[in-house]
Design an enzyme around this catalytic site. Structure first.
Site, short mmCIF file in Angstrom:
data_model
loop_
_atom_site.label_atom_id
_atom_site.label_comp_id
_atom_site.label_asym_id
_atom_site.label_seq_id
_atom_site.Cartn_x
_atom_site.Cartn_y
_atom_site.Cartn_z
N TYR A 157 0.83 -1.21 0.00
CA TYR A 157 0.00 0.00 0.00
C TYR A 157 0.86 1.25 0.00
O TYR A 157 1.88 1.32 0.70
CB TYR A 157 -0.89 0.03 1.25
N ASP A 208 -15.95 -7.62 -2.72
CA ASP A 208 -16.71 -6.44 -3.14
C ASP A 208 -17.75 -6.83 -4.19
O ASP A 208 -18.87 -6.30 -4.19
CB ASP A 208 -15.77 -5.38 -3.72
#
Lengths: 319, 319, 319, 319, 319, 319
Positions: free
Chosen positions: E106, E261
């Site tokens: 990240y 998702d």
């Protein structure tokens, strides 16, 4: 046993392929780019033993930066940052062609290198080095780095190395006033000052022509060499009171990023070997011209190519 | 101050992208590939200081080979061949999937390295090295290289380095009979022998199971370690009379080229640091397993990844 | 029933994409390139039935060469070499832009074709052919090929074909002196001589302007046509004592390799159909100009495009 | 002097690279694809002289189709359509992996070939050909093509060629009822009938197992050979009353398009040379299996590879 | 008039092509990726009107994110950040295959979105929306965002929208203890809770099987629906005291990122239209299965494909 | 609440990468291209709310077109064609460089849009729109579209919108005589007429200079604005009897397709917001100039870039 030690940040550079826009492209070319490592690469390829000093995140991305520089033969002396906040600085480059400008989006805040102190860094290569080089980008990146820069300049000087410094003003990082304040404090520790004519005017309040600028800076701060780069108008060096000028070699506009760093790398490759200033200037100019024909930030060149540019003996196609 | 010095040929490798055929593809991926440099890369990435010794054409192509190896941190100690006949060895690899086989087309005859003599080579790194490693490919490439191999083994031994040798039989380069004759003459100078079980049978007339093979070779020639690799059946090491076995870690068939070299690199990375044979075997096996998930010839891995494979703690996706 | 038979080596050509350097690129574009097959391709596309005669390795790489030429409609009459030493000649091309030169690295020694004798080759297409064409590259590649070239020229002449020969001096293959000795021995068997003005001076000791060169060569050796190519200065043909000149059509510098071969292909496409020399020259020049706008070595053009260049009727964008 | 003449449409095929979706990809791979040209390519590569008969737009796109087929050695005998309405048929292929299906979007209506009459076509190659082959796709494309198909079958039969026909039912082009009506009218002119077991049931109302289907069709229409393909269950041939079966060779699911055409090409390559039906079946099956490991529509294979699949001697990696 | 409003960060995602390593690749694929925008995309493609709420840097990079989401039909309601510190969050994804793990790095700290307050955001779409959805990633990104999340949940509830929340624990962003504290404070404002079984155990101290977990959470905090996802073991929904289970559909491991998702997007697409929980679950599972066959983070699917997966009627190749 | 509604066909555009030929390339770049959607994209990016009205095949290919336009923020109001004959129009573009021309091959006959009637289309956005725009390409595509165009112009006018029309003559679609007949019948319903000087001469029999042309057309048909575009010679607008001229901004020849549409989009972006004609002209010219530096058909620009071109303040590289 390094001839040249450079210190600074090296970023990943993301560019859309060909002339595509950043907004549209689905793939980005990934390069490695940093003013000081660019200098190290050019100098190494032209015969010096160069070391690059920095701090990198301990991650595949940090290793990528190290690997690319090593592939040119540069020694990579870095602290590996394994803190949870480690990050690799990046920038986005979209190459335009008129009337569309090129676009640079820096994403370098909070990079690992911004926390590097002089004591963190593996500075063994400074011992016995001929020259230490950094640029005005480095102290602009963080207060920590401003301190580190000052300290490394001092250490380098103490251990007998020449110190070289390229002003390299970046308006995205600080204002001219901020830059002037920090940089002029560093000047007493610097032997070779490189400055673009425009930066000299904007940041250092110098005026007149290139020679006047060089003489003024020399008078004020006292350098061994002042090197004023003038874009397509060539360059001027002031050394021991004598001014040397160098026109540019013909070169394309294709890949301008890194031109200045290549100039410095080419210049130092000769100057540090004791060659005359005039010759060093011609190597700087030829290296810079070649760079502009090469994709990426770095001058992936060979000694022979520089010689051919200087000698005007490049063959367009030899077989 | 090298821990490990390897010697041999490194080729450019041309492969069509994805699963395309060599005959059809309009672009080839270009990699750098050589048994001995593969070992150096794996070992360097796992903590050793590795040097690769060879001869390369003085050309962009030769510099490409050097650059790729350097990017992994390996020191590249080569003679640069600037003779008019200089050439870079290459090979074409087409990765098949059953029922289509993979195809290897060597184009390595007359490469610069085939003329390298021990006196040509910059062998300074051998002084004080812990280990010298080469493979049966090197003496197969030319009569000159057969002599050079013998001489370097001797020099390495004299200067106190362990000598390591991977039989690596290549049927495209010589016959089993030719190989046996040349290799067995080298065996007395070798401390660590690595041999695929199949090669042991075909070239060295060994039979029985892996342990029997190892013991026979040890009896006949006297090695410090005999390492028998058995493809998907794992590996066996015979050391001071004791046999150690190691199963393979689960791994894909995707990128098999370089598996054996990665095994050796992983093994040496531990063995040369004084770790027990069993541990060295597990590092060899884990490095080999990881290699099979990575495109190209080389094990672009990190120490942490090897540890996770051995510990069974690899997370499929951690975020 | 071929109109044109050409004989020579065709190589694989490796180039980095865009303007990347050979040292840096991780993919190379793969093209097929050979002076004589380039001529065959241009002539075939412009209406002749062309056959290319050669020797290729029996491998996917050799089949790739054959397939690419066939795709343009050229008949490929080759001996397939299945000896263990078979190899496909290659070359590396890095396209520079000033001040960086383009770089050609030949890797063609020991290619299969270098062992081709006249008796090996499937020369059936020579029977009844209108014209046989080869270049000075072919005899430069090996002593065997020098003999083969002489023999094929003789056979072609005996069977009533015109013989065409492009001097095509390559300094990487031999010296001017060597070239002159071998080539001038071939000249008596040649009807159409093509020579670059520069090669005429360097290799054939001709001087004066293009017409003087043509007349001198004609006086000395007696040709049906002497065609002197002059780069961006156009071309001159001497035919039956009369000189014809042809300026170049405007064309980019983008893809220069193969320009001369395209000129010859365009010229022969008309000359062999009985068109006047002046018209043949204009087809040569237009084909050459188009080639310079097309990547690769070959003129992938259509008859209509050549007509438009000559007529000045090309539309930049028609829709 | 063709051994095999095939007739039909060949399309450009657009596919997103890797597993990307048609909707998302910004580049499409461009291939050349047609049932009958696929057969010609496989047969040519396995030793026959194959000719493909068709009509193509006179444009770069039409030339692309011709060039790709020629690159495999196939003779391309086409009418060049220069009418303003000329168009090249295309199709979009998105390769899915379960649970996502593969997607085929035909865009072939109004293609140039749909207007081809028997008199338009350059049918010289039919004279003296051993075999004429087409498929049920061709008459489905237009009423004109249905007539042309019938006429060519008749001409081929008259000139002594075997006639071969693959039912190849395409539900996107017509209904089973329409297909049955048109096809069964052609059957009397056909010697070798190829039909997928599923098509036989859906279109030809055949039932029972493969042998029952073959016998029923033979009884009803009288063929020299009935070849029933059964997907992963292999194939069955009925010849002179005798049934021969052939299992499939192990093969990946990777590139299924073109499997059936490759089977037919492999079968004919042997059958037309007088080899026994059983052997022809094994060549068909091996060619089909290899195809499934190769991107694109066509079987880019070598004789040697087919032999190795049949003999079970393929080496996964030989060096 | 939005049916669904989602709120959160969307990043640029950099991945090496194919299976190359981040360290080695010279090009990265650039995708757009965010848990909440992934949900919006799936729901929009399955028939809802979806709006994504966020803050983006006013730059080509920020516009790229907006453009990609809009291309799926999602309304993009964002504040454009033109502060000098604006930055686009990114992440690096290297897809491994065992034994090599996938790697996520990240680089999202300090992104523009982390400074977004409820008052900054253009929340008009919340008025009259059927549902507001966000995830546990959002409050983990900054203290500001934790406050904003709470405020938006409250506003949404006040204006009559259902509130949906996916726990989505990310160990790189916070500890389980920190997460629990923040999240459980939000729970009273949430109607639909989605939680991975593993996260429920690690973060919420739930134990027992999926149903026990759901019941415990429902007891403790009171939800309209608790949806427990169980990876390859399917999912369970607790609604009005009744438990519904759903197995997974067969799906590849190829592109796992975004599976969860897609499940939520598929579920909401039906649930918000008043379809029964069991049907909504099957749409969630089918959407998730399809996602795993599609590169990138988002479910680029069509309604028809979901129907075919549920009905088991997908054809592997229809033509 | 649209400011601008445009109506017309949008095609997929296939181009070989770089300067490769359509015949040779194995991959095509896929773009989305249509005169009227190009205008909508430019206008939307410069601040208008733009809607594009059309008919698309209900397929991944049709969805691709819609998605690309949406990514620029344009509202896509289309009928989805699910008839079996649905097709997406395409065109092939090969970008040449002199002496090689660029090549456009349209493949747009029978596209879904050619059957669109005014009643089919979702014309809600016309209510209250400021302006409706289409071009002379639309009525040229089919008789149905000619009728639809007339009807939409009428509806737009009735609902109070300005009507804008670009003559855009395409010689591949119809003759000047056919065009004149159809277009002049539409002129009474048109407020803003855009016409290239060349089209005015060829199609509309206008002569004299640009101003004379504009005045003649205005006299004959009565427009609010007549805009005459003159390629590199700039443009002229006639408004309320007054003529305004605008030179071109310097721009490359690199990507000419779409220049005219970008001009119109830039012009309308200002004119519809009530800015003076002279200012609107400069926005048109700047948008057109920028377009020529951007790959593809569409002007992927930002307001700031247009301002910099007009102000002459573009920096070649700012960092």
């Amino acid at each position: 046993m390094a001839d040249l030690v450079t210190f600074g940040e090296t970023m990943l550079r993301f560019s859309p392929p060909d002339e595509e826009r950043l907004e549209i492209a689905d793939q980005y070319d990934v390069d490695v780019a940093g003013a000081e490592s660019n200098v190290a690469v050019a100098a190494q390829r032209l015969g010096l033993e160069a070391t690059w000093l920095s701090k990198l995140p301990d991650s595949p991305i940090g290793r990528k930066v190290a690997g690319e520089l090593r592939s040119h033969g540069v020694s990579v002396d870095v602290v590996w940052d394994d803190s949870p906040e480690r990050r690799q600085g990046t920038y986005y480059l979209e190459q335009g062609r008129p009337p569309r400008g090129s676009e640079v989006i820096y994403d370098r805040a909070h990079a690992s290198v911004t926390t590097a102190t002089a004591d963190d860094l593996p500075t063994e290569a400074l011992e016995g080095a001929d020259c230490f080089h950094t640029t005005g980008i480095t102290p602009a990146l963080s207060a920590t780095l401003a301190t580190t820069t000052a300290e490394l300049l001092e250490r380098a000087g103490s251990s007998g190395a020449l110190t070289s410094f390229d002003v390299n003003f970046r308006s995205n990082l600080w204002t001219p006033t901020e830059a002037k304040e920090v940089l002029t404090e560093l000047f007493p520790a610097i032997d070779i000052l490189v400055v673009a004519e425009r930066d000299a005017r904007v940041v250092l309040d110098a005026d007149g022509d290139a020679e006047a600028i060089a003489r003024k800076l020399d008078d004020e701060y006292g350098f061994e060499v002042v090197l004023v780069t003038r874009g397509s108008d060539g360059a001027l060096a002031l050394s021991e009171g004598e001014a040397f000028t160098q026109p540019t070699y013909e070169a394309p506009d294709a890949y301008p990023v890194g031109t200045g760093d290549s100039f410095v790398g080419g210049f130092l490759s000769q100057y540090l070997q004791g060659e005359p200033v005039q010759k060093a200037l011609s190597w700087g100019a030829a290296t810079a011209a070649l760079k502009r024909s090469i994709p990426g930030d770095m001058a992936t060149i060979a000694v022979q190519e520089v010689r051919e540019v200087i000698g005007g003996t490049t063959e367009s196609l030899s077989r």
